[in-house]
Write a protein that holds these residues in place. Sequence first.
Motif, PDB file in Angstrom:
ATOM      1  N   ASP A 115       0.782  -1.236   0.000  1.00 54.90           N
ATOM      2  CA  ASP A 115       0.000   0.000   0.000  1.00 54.90           C
ATOM      3  C   ASP A 115       0.814   1.287   0.000  1.00 54.90           C
ATOM      4  N   SER A 116       1.742   1.429  -0.952  1.00 52.45           N
ATOM      5  CA  SER A 116       2.410   2.703  -1.218  1.00 52.45           C
ATOM      6  C   SER A 116       2.159   3.025  -2.686  1.00 52.45           C
ATOM      7  N   PRO A 117       1.166   3.865  -2.995  1.00 53.59           N
ATOM      8  CA  PRO A 117       0.746   4.049  -4.386  1.00 53.59           C
ATOM      9  C   PRO A 117       1.691   4.948  -5.185  1.00 53.59           C
ATOM     10  N   VAL A 118       1.586   4.792  -6.495  1.00 51.09           N
ATOM     11  CA  VAL A 118       2.224   5.679  -7.470  1.00 51.09           C
ATOM     12  C   VAL A 118       1.101   6.314  -8.288  1.00 51.09           C
ATOM     13  N   ILE A 119       1.169   7.619  -8.480  1.00 47.11           N
ATOM     14  CA  ILE A 119       0.112   8.325  -9.192  1.00 47.11           C
ATOM     15  C   ILE A 119       0.713   9.049 -10.381  1.00 47.11           C
ATOM     16  N   GLY A 120       0.281   8.679 -11.573  1.00 50.84           N
ATOM     17  CA  GLY A 120       0.756   9.320 -12.784  1.00 50.84           C
ATOM     18  C   GLY A 120      -0.207  10.409 -13.239  1.00 50.84           C
ATOM     19  N   PHE A 121       0.343  11.482 -13.778  1.00 52.27           N
ATOM     20  CA  PHE A 121      -0.454  12.602 -14.289  1.00 52.27           C
ATOM     21  C   PHE A 121      -0.026  12.886 -15.723  1.00 52.27           C
ATOM     22  N   GLY A 122      -1.014  13.074 -16.602  1.00 49.07           N
ATOM     23  CA  GLY A 122      -0.669  13.358 -17.985  1.00 49.07           C
ATOM     24  C   GLY A 122      -1.808  12.995 -18.915  1.00 49.07           C
ATOM     25  N   GLY A 123      -1.441  12.581 -20.134  1.00 48.99           N
ATOM     26  CA  GLY A 123      -2.443  12.297 -21.144  1.00 48.99           C
ATOM     27  C   GLY A 123      -2.924  10.880 -21.104  1.00 48.99           C
ATOM     28  N   PHE A 124      -3.470  10.443 -19.958  1.00 46.21           N
ATOM     29  CA  PHE A 124      -3.952   9.070 -19.812  1.00 46.21           C
ATOM     30  C   PHE A 124      -4.859   9.010 -18.597  1.00 46.21           C
ATOM     31  N   GLY A 125      -5.451   7.851 -18.382  1.00 45.18           N
ATOM     32  CA  GLY A 125      -6.245   7.641 -17.173  1.00 45.18           C
ATOM     33  C   GLY A 125      -7.520   8.466 -17.163  1.00 45.18           C
ATOM     34  N   ALA A 172       7.084 -10.646  -5.677  1.00 44.74           N
ATOM     35  CA  ALA A 172       7.292  -9.586  -6.666  1.00 44.74           C
ATOM     36  C   ALA A 172       6.411  -9.775  -7.892  1.00 44.74           C
ATOM     37  N   ALA A 173       6.119 -11.021  -8.232  1.00 43.66           N
ATOM     38  CA  ALA A 173       5.299 -11.287  -9.413  1.00 43.66           C
ATOM     39  C   ALA A 173       3.868 -10.794  -9.243  1.00 43.66           C
ATOM     40  N   HIS A 174       3.463 -10.492  -8.019  1.00 44.87           N
ATOM     41  CA  HIS A 174       2.106 -10.032  -7.750  1.00 44.87           C
ATOM     42  C   HIS A 174       2.022  -8.513  -7.634  1.00 44.87           C
ATOM     43  N   ALA A 175       3.116  -7.823  -7.921  1.00 45.82           N
ATOM     44  CA  ALA A 175       3.097  -6.362  -7.894  1.00 45.82           C
ATOM     45  C   ALA A 175       2.180  -5.825  -8.997  1.00 45.82           C
ATOM     46  N   VAL A 176       1.632  -4.652  -8.756  1.00 49.74           N
ATOM     47  CA  VAL A 176       0.830  -3.945  -9.754  1.00 49.74           C
ATOM     48  C   VAL A 176       1.775  -3.071 -10.569  1.00 49.74           C
ATOM     49  N   LYS A 177       1.673  -3.163 -11.910  1.00 47.13           N
ATOM     50  CA  LYS A 177       2.612  -2.449 -12.770  1.00 47.13           C
ATOM     51  C   LYS A 177       1.863  -1.602 -13.800  1.00 47.13           C
ATOM     52  N   ARG A 178       2.545  -0.572 -14.249  1.00 47.86           N
ATOM     53  CA  ARG A 178       2.008   0.276 -15.301  1.00 47.86           C
ATOM     54  C   ARG A 178       3.165   0.831 -16.121  1.00 47.86           C
ATOM     55  N   SER A 179       2.938   1.014 -17.411  1.00 48.12           N
ATOM     56  CA  SER A 179       3.894   1.707 -18.265  1.00 48.12           C
ATOM     57  C   SER A 179       3.141   2.771 -19.055  1.00 48.12           C
ATOM     58  N   TRP A 180       3.706   3.977 -19.075  1.00 44.37           N
ATOM     59  CA  TRP A 180       3.129   5.081 -19.834  1.00 44.37           C
ATOM     60  C   TRP A 180       4.133   5.555 -20.883  1.00 44.37           C
ATOM     61  N   ARG A 181       3.646   6.034 -22.010  1.00 44.94           N
ATOM     62  CA  ARG A 181       4.536   6.691 -22.951  1.00 44.94           C
ATOM     63  C   ARG A 181       5.145   7.919 -22.287  1.00 44.94           C
ATOM     64  N   ARG A 182       6.447   8.051 -22.396  1.00 45.46           N
ATOM     65  CA  ARG A 182       7.087   9.171 -21.703  1.00 45.46           C
ATOM     66  C   ARG A 182       6.531  10.510 -22.170  1.00 45.46           C
ATOM     67  N   ALA A 183       6.209  10.632 -23.451  1.00 43.23           N
ATOM     68  CA  ALA A 183       5.689  11.896 -23.964  1.00 43.23           C
ATOM     69  C   ALA A 183       4.354  12.266 -23.330  1.00 43.23           C
ATOM     70  N   VAL A 185       3.580  11.746 -20.061  1.00 39.13           N
ATOM     71  CA  VAL A 185       3.694  11.908 -18.611  1.00 39.13           C
ATOM     72  C   VAL A 185       4.092  13.338 -18.256  1.00 39.13           C
ATOM     73  N   ASP A 186       3.259  13.945 -17.433  1.00 35.23           N
ATOM     74  CA  ASP A 186       3.521  15.295 -16.935  1.00 35.23           C
ATOM     75  C   ASP A 186       4.239  15.240 -15.590  1.00 35.23           C
ATOM     76  N   ALA A 187       3.807  14.350 -14.702  1.00 36.44           N
ATOM     77  CA  ALA A 187       4.388  14.234 -13.363  1.00 36.44           C
ATOM     78  C   ALA A 187       3.977  12.906 -12.762  1.00 36.44           C
ATOM     79  N   VAL A 188       4.726  12.482 -11.737  1.00 34.94           N
ATOM     80  CA  VAL A 188       4.402  11.267 -10.988  1.00 34.94           C
ATOM     81  C   VAL A 188       4.617  11.554  -9.507  1.00 34.94           C
ATOM     82  N   LEU A 189       3.698  11.102  -8.684  1.00 33.38           N
ATOM     83  CA  LEU A 189       3.849  11.131  -7.228  1.00 33.38           C
ATOM     84  C   LEU A 189       4.027   9.712  -6.717  1.00 33.38           C
ATOM     85  N   LEU A 190       4.892   9.545  -5.721  1.00 29.36           N
ATOM     86  CA  LEU A 190       4.997   8.300  -4.958  1.00 29.36           C
ATOM     87  C   LEU A 190       4.704   8.657  -3.511  1.00 29.36           C
TER      88      LEU A 190
END
Length: 261
Positions: A115-125, A172-183, A185-190
């Motif tokens: 339960d330590s989230p990562v939050i992506g901001f940009g042209g997605f989601g 580790a195989a049960h981790a939640v993963k995401r990949s975004w196009r770098r172009a 992505v505006d910002a990410v919070l952890l």
Amino acid sequence: MPEIVFAERAGVGADGHPRPTEDHVVVLDNAVLLLDGATSSDPSLPPGGWYAERLARRLADDLRTTPEADLTDVLTTAIAVVTAENELRPQRSPSSTVAAVRWLDDRVDALVLADSPVIGFGGFGTDGVDVVSDDRLAGLRRRGMLQTGADVRRRRNAHDGFWVAEAVPGAAAHAVKRSWRRADVDAVLLASDGVSIGVDQYRLFDWGEALATTRADGPDAVLDAVRTAEKQDPDGERWPRPKRHDDQALVLVDFAACSRV
């Protein structure tokens, strides 16, 4: 290169007394790691912060050596090495969450275990926000299935429970993963859960507001808002919680910073 800022603050133990933070943040050339060691009620075990520090160090070493490696593979190896070096045993080991963000020329990768989230901001989601979260632990708590230490041990790294970095490399195989196009992505919070609780339970702000506050006033301002709310509810009557103040860590990886200069 993105601009990176972060803040950390120690909480209190289950007994209400101050103690060192068990959160660990590591900033690398193309990655950021945030680990939150779980507070243990068993004095015979090393503390969660001890484990989180060792696992963070191993993860950092491996990512420096192989900066483009698959994050699941890196985490699997790191857990295995720390387990072997310290003779840890499943169910008799300290544990830690893992949040990782890694950027390459074409993409940004995120990995979350527990339960330590990562939050992506940009042209997605949804509305330009993509919350990468592992909700299994929170779901068990909501259903009252983690009432005792024995409950936690029984459901830790089990298919009817939750997954966390401990002495089971396969977690580790049960981790939640995401990949975004770098172009995109505006910002990410952890965030460790001592910060995300301000969004998920206290409803003090949403993640977009947390980003705006961090950019305007620094990450400490977000930590302050959570602490202020907790001080107004010292006995946990409005927001039941195991500790009055949890450790806090918040990292901003700001890819848009250069364009705003």
